[in-house]
Design a protein around this motif. Structure first.
Motif, PDB file in Angstrom:
ATOM      1  N   VAL A   6       0.978  -0.932   0.087  1.00  0.00           N
ATOM      2  CA  VAL A   6      -0.130  -0.457   0.689  1.00  0.00           C
ATOM      3  C   VAL A   6       0.791   0.934   0.112  1.00  0.00           C
ATOM      4  O   VAL A   6       0.822   2.490  -1.015  1.00  0.00           O
ATOM      5  CB  VAL A   6      -0.367  -0.170   1.002  1.00  0.00           C
ATOM      6  CG1 VAL A   6      -1.845   1.156   1.307  1.00  0.00           C
ATOM      7  CG2 VAL A   6      -1.165  -1.061   1.368  1.00  0.00           C
ATOM      8  N   MET A  61      -1.917   2.112  -9.543  1.00  0.00           N
ATOM      9  CA  MET A  61      -3.119   1.196 -10.089  1.00  0.00           C
ATOM     10  C   MET A  61      -2.938   1.403 -11.368  1.00  0.00           C
ATOM     11  O   MET A  61      -3.484   2.427 -12.499  1.00  0.00           O
ATOM     12  CB  MET A  61      -4.960   1.055  -9.484  1.00  0.00           C
ATOM     13  CG  MET A  61      -5.233   0.470 -10.112  1.00  0.00           C
ATOM     14  SD  MET A  61      -7.173   1.069  -9.170  1.00  0.00           S
ATOM     15  CE  MET A  61      -7.601   2.693  -9.796  1.00  0.00           C
ATOM     16  N   GLU A  87      -4.848  -1.000 -15.034  1.00  0.00           N
ATOM     17  CA  GLU A  87      -5.227  -1.699 -15.089  1.00  0.00           C
ATOM     18  C   GLU A  87      -5.476  -3.482 -15.568  1.00  0.00           C
ATOM     19  O   GLU A  87      -6.344  -4.224 -15.484  1.00  0.00           O
ATOM     20  CB  GLU A  87      -6.360  -0.834 -16.439  1.00  0.00           C
ATOM     21  CG  GLU A  87      -7.006   0.462 -16.737  1.00  0.00           C
ATOM     22  CD  GLU A  87      -8.069   0.462 -17.578  1.00  0.00           C
ATOM     23  OE1 GLU A  87      -8.274  -0.181 -18.263  1.00  0.00           O
ATOM     24  OE2 GLU A  87      -8.889   2.280 -17.647  1.00  0.00           O
ATOM     25  N   LEU A 114      -8.823  -3.901   2.509  1.00  0.00           N
ATOM     26  CA  LEU A 114      -9.442  -2.969   1.988  1.00  0.00           C
ATOM     27  C   LEU A 114      -8.403  -2.029   0.875  1.00  0.00           C
ATOM     28  O   LEU A 114      -8.821  -1.709  -0.157  1.00  0.00           O
ATOM     29  CB  LEU A 114     -10.153  -1.954   2.603  1.00  0.00           C
ATOM     30  CG  LEU A 114     -11.540  -2.899   3.297  1.00  0.00           C
ATOM     31  CD1 LEU A 114     -11.797  -1.884   4.455  1.00  0.00           C
ATOM     32  CD2 LEU A 114     -12.338  -3.042   2.199  1.00  0.00           C
ATOM     33  N   SER A 115      -7.215  -1.286   1.583  1.00  0.00           N
ATOM     34  CA  SER A 115      -6.678  -0.079   0.726  1.00  0.00           C
ATOM     35  C   SER A 115      -5.763  -1.102   0.113  1.00  0.00           C
ATOM     36  O   SER A 115      -5.224  -0.623  -1.087  1.00  0.00           O
ATOM     37  CB  SER A 115      -5.510   0.379   1.642  1.00  0.00           C
ATOM     38  OG  SER A 115      -4.877  -1.013   3.070  1.00  0.00           O
ATOM     39  N   LEU A 155      -6.724  -3.780  -1.373  1.00  0.00           N
ATOM     40  CA  LEU A 155      -8.017  -4.425  -2.483  1.00  0.00           C
ATOM     41  C   LEU A 155      -8.111  -2.862  -3.548  1.00  0.00           C
ATOM     42  O   LEU A 155      -8.716  -2.791  -4.969  1.00  0.00           O
ATOM     43  CB  LEU A 155      -9.172  -4.272  -2.468  1.00  0.00           C
ATOM     44  CG  LEU A 155      -9.685  -5.856  -1.705  1.00  0.00           C
ATOM     45  CD1 LEU A 155     -10.304  -5.813  -0.843  1.00  0.00           C
ATOM     46  CD2 LEU A 155      -9.013  -7.493  -2.011  1.00  0.00           C
ATOM     47  N   GLN A 156      -8.845  -1.357  -2.975  1.00  0.00           N
ATOM     48  CA  GLN A 156      -8.685  -0.642  -3.808  1.00  0.00           C
ATOM     49  C   GLN A 156      -7.278  -0.296  -4.761  1.00  0.00           C
ATOM     50  O   GLN A 156      -7.575   0.400  -5.783  1.00  0.00           O
ATOM     51  CB  GLN A 156      -8.694   0.883  -2.520  1.00  0.00           C
ATOM     52  CG  GLN A 156      -9.815   0.447  -1.895  1.00  0.00           C
ATOM     53  CD  GLN A 156      -9.979   1.240  -1.260  1.00  0.00           C
ATOM     54  OE1 GLN A 156      -8.817   2.565  -0.437  1.00  0.00           O
ATOM     55  NE2 GLN A 156     -11.357   2.120  -0.117  1.00  0.00           N
ATOM     56  N   SER A 157      -6.365  -0.638  -5.124  1.00  0.00           N
ATOM     57  CA  SER A 157      -4.829  -0.715  -5.086  1.00  0.00           C
ATOM     58  C   SER A 157      -5.199  -1.462  -7.145  1.00  0.00           C
ATOM     59  O   SER A 157      -4.325  -1.852  -7.473  1.00  0.00           O
ATOM     60  CB  SER A 157      -4.047  -0.605  -4.639  1.00  0.00           C
ATOM     61  OG  SER A 157      -3.488   0.044  -3.885  1.00  0.00           O
ATOM     62  N   TYR A 158      -6.342  -2.348  -6.552  1.00  0.00           N
ATOM     63  CA  TYR A 158      -6.725  -3.209  -7.213  1.00  0.00           C
ATOM     64  C   TYR A 158      -7.552  -2.936  -7.971  1.00  0.00           C
ATOM     65  O   TYR A 158      -9.004  -2.733  -7.905  1.00  0.00           O
ATOM     66  CB  TYR A 158      -6.050  -4.815  -7.743  1.00  0.00           C
ATOM     67  CG  TYR A 158      -4.770  -5.341  -7.342  1.00  0.00           C
ATOM     68  CD1 TYR A 158      -3.554  -5.300  -8.096  1.00  0.00           C
ATOM     69  CD2 TYR A 158      -3.954  -4.850  -5.819  1.00  0.00           C
ATOM     70  CE1 TYR A 158      -2.722  -5.962  -7.595  1.00  0.00           C
ATOM     71  CE2 TYR A 158      -2.981  -5.072  -5.573  1.00  0.00           C
ATOM     72  CZ  TYR A 158      -1.976  -5.898  -6.592  1.00  0.00           C
ATOM     73  OH  TYR A 158      -0.763  -5.746  -6.431  1.00  0.00           O
ATOM     74  N   LYS A 159      -7.889  -2.110  -9.779  1.00  0.00           N
ATOM     75  CA  LYS A 159      -8.950  -2.936 -10.598  1.00  0.00           C
ATOM     76  C   LYS A 159      -9.382  -3.884 -10.749  1.00  0.00           C
ATOM     77  O   LYS A 159     -10.854  -4.344 -10.968  1.00  0.00           O
ATOM     78  CB  LYS A 159      -9.379  -2.026 -12.004  1.00  0.00           C
ATOM     79  CG  LYS A 159     -10.185  -2.079 -12.988  1.00  0.00           C
ATOM     80  CD  LYS A 159      -9.840  -1.215 -14.279  1.00  0.00           C
ATOM     81  CE  LYS A 159     -11.870  -1.065 -14.740  1.00  0.00           C
ATOM     82  NZ  LYS A 159     -11.809  -0.071 -15.255  1.00  0.00           N
TER      83      LYS A 159
END
Length: 92
Positions: free
Chosen positions: A14, A21, A23, A71-72, A74-78
């Motif tokens: 993170v 990030m 795609e 959570l943080s 997961l937010q780093s990946y599309k």
């Protein structure tokens, strides 16, 4: 890997300033508690995949029982493939 080491790995992913990030990056996240029998299927899958050759755009992470700490990440990946299981008496 012990819990403290997992937390350090999560923080490193993170907080890595070079991590952006993209795609095309894919996170394969294994979740579970290896002490709960079948519940450890996600963790066991990541352990198996770490011994295999995976494409360079795929990141593997043993999330263990990280819960909200993930959570943080997961937010780093599309794109995320999450592997988990639960033991219930119902039909799937």
């Amino acid at each position: 890997m012990v819990v403290a080491e997992k937390q350090q790995c999560l923080k490193a992913i993170v907080s890595d300033s070079n991590f952006v990030m993209e795609e095309k990056r894919v996170l394969v996240l294994g979740i579970g508690n290896i002490l709960m029998g079948d519940e450890g299927v996600g963790v066991h899958t990541i352990n198996y995949l770490e011994k295999q050759e995976v494409p360079s755009h795929v990141d593997l992470l043993d999330g263990g029982t990280g819960g909200f700490q993930l959570l943080s990440v997961l937010q780093s990946y599309k794109n995320v493939i999450m592997i988990d299981a639960t033991m219930v008496d119902d039909v799937p």
